[in-house]
Design an enzyme around this catalytic site. Structure first.
Site, short mmCIF file in Angstrom:
data_model
loop_
_atom_site.label_atom_id
_atom_site.label_comp_id
_atom_site.label_asym_id
_atom_site.label_seq_id
_atom_site.Cartn_x
_atom_site.Cartn_y
_atom_site.Cartn_z
N TYR A 51 0.82 -1.22 0.00
CA TYR A 51 0.00 0.00 0.00
C TYR A 51 0.86 1.27 0.00
CZ TYR A 51 -4.52 -2.34 0.67
OH TYR A 51 -5.67 -3.07 0.51
N PHE A 59 -4.84 7.11 7.20
CA PHE A 59 -5.23 5.77 7.60
C PHE A 59 -4.15 4.72 7.31
CE2 PHE A 59 -7.18 6.67 3.41
CZ PHE A 59 -6.59 5.69 2.63
N ARG A 87 -14.14 -4.61 -9.96
CA ARG A 87 -14.49 -3.45 -9.12
C ARG A 87 -16.01 -3.32 -8.99
NH1 ARG A 87 -10.37 -0.50 -7.45
NH2 ARG A 87 -11.49 1.46 -7.25
N THR A 93 -15.55 1.58 -2.12
CA THR A 93 -14.66 1.35 -0.97
C THR A 93 -15.43 1.39 0.34
OG1 THR A 93 -12.92 2.44 -2.22
CG2 THR A 93 -12.53 2.16 0.13
N ARG A 104 -18.88 -5.76 -0.92
CA ARG A 104 -18.71 -4.88 0.23
C ARG A 104 -20.05 -4.51 0.86
NH1 ARG A 104 -13.94 -1.48 -2.76
NH2 ARG A 104 -12.14 -2.55 -1.82
N HIS A 117 -9.93 -6.43 -1.89
CA HIS A 117 -9.19 -5.41 -2.65
C HIS A 117 -9.20 -5.84 -4.11
CE1 HIS A 117 -5.99 -2.72 -3.99
NE2 HIS A 117 -5.52 -3.75 -4.66
N GLU A 128 0.85 -4.81 -8.78
CA GLU A 128 0.31 -5.61 -7.67
C GLU A 128 0.46 -7.11 -7.92
OE1 GLU A 128 -2.99 -2.25 -6.33
OE2 GLU A 128 -3.68 -4.23 -6.93
P1 CMP Z 1 -8.53 -0.94 -1.00
O1 CMP Z 1 -9.40 -1.04 -2.18
O2 CMP Z 1 -7.74 -2.14 -0.59
O3 CMP Z 1 -7.52 0.29 -1.20
C1 CMP Z 1 -7.00 1.04 -0.14
C2 CMP Z 1 -7.63 0.70 1.17
O4 CMP Z 1 -7.50 1.69 2.16
C3 CMP Z 1 -9.13 0.57 0.99
O5 CMP Z 1 -9.45 -0.56 0.25
C4 CMP Z 1 -9.59 0.57 2.43
O6 CMP Z 1 -9.38 -0.68 3.06
C5 CMP Z 1 -8.63 1.59 3.02
N1 CMP Z 1 -9.22 2.92 3.12
C6 CMP Z 1 -9.57 3.74 2.12
N2 CMP Z 1 -10.07 4.91 2.58
C7 CMP Z 1 -10.01 4.80 3.93
C8 CMP Z 1 -10.38 5.67 4.99
N3 CMP Z 1 -10.88 6.89 4.76
N4 CMP Z 1 -10.18 5.25 6.25
C9 CMP Z 1 -9.66 4.03 6.49
N5 CMP Z 1 -9.28 3.15 5.51
C10 CMP Z 1 -9.47 3.54 4.26
#
Ligand code: CMP
Length: 142
Positions: A51, A59, A87, A93, A104, A117, A128
């Site tokens: 990440y 975060f 997606r 998200t 989700r 993810h 990735e």
């Molecule tokens: P992902 O699609 O794996 O990509 C980045 C990750 O960061 C996302 O899913 C979430 O798990 C996390 N994420 C994104 N935005 C936030 C947020 N505002 N607060 C906490 N975690 C976040």
């Protein structure tokens, strides 16, 4: 044909909720082919590497703690427009904003612990996939 590969992860919350089969089944029912699959437990360092693009986000520390808190299942999915189709299966998200019937919306507890993810672009998919399956020869069954 725009055949793509994308990296999918069932996150520690998804594994903990016994959702591996459910999530993989959704990929297959959508017609996405699973061409690589493994279960691993990320170290904090590996989670931070994966990440890295989010390293300046508030975060980041919490996210990488979560992603290294238990096993994950990483997979490569293949198919026409695999990135956007995955997606769509995942949903937004934030599960509160995710469409009905998405992974989700159905299973996630919050914006961080959001079960899955998926890569967001061909460029990131290549990075990735290489992160978890370096040098892999992708096997197609169809
Ligand atoms: P992902 O699609 O794996 O990509 C980045 C990750 O960061 C996302 O899913 C979430 O798990 C996390 N994420 C994104 N935005 C936030 C947020 N505002 N607060 C906490 N975690 C976040």
């Amino acid at each position: 044909m725009n055949t793509e590969h994308t990296l999918a992860i069932v996150k520690p919350d998804g594994v903990g909720k016994r959702l591996i089969g459910e999530v993989i089944s959704r990929y297959e029912k959508e017609g996405l082919e699973i061409v690589a699959l493994r279960m691993i437990k990320l170290s904090k360092r590996e989670a931070k590497g994966f990440y890295a693009v989010h390293s300046d986000k508030h975060f980041f520390d919490s996210l990488t703690d979560f992603m290294s808190s238990g096993p994950v299942v990483v997979a490569v999915l293949a198919g026409e427009n695999a990135i956007s189709r995955n997606r769509q299966l995942m949903g937004a998200t934030n599960p509160k904003e995710a469409a009905e019937g998405t992974i989700r919306r159905d299973f996630a507890d919050g914006i961080e612990q959001n079960v899955v993810h998926g890569s967001d672009s061909p460029e990131n998919a290549a990075i990735e996939i290489n992160y978890f399956f370096p040098g892999i020869q992708l096997v197609h069954t169809s």
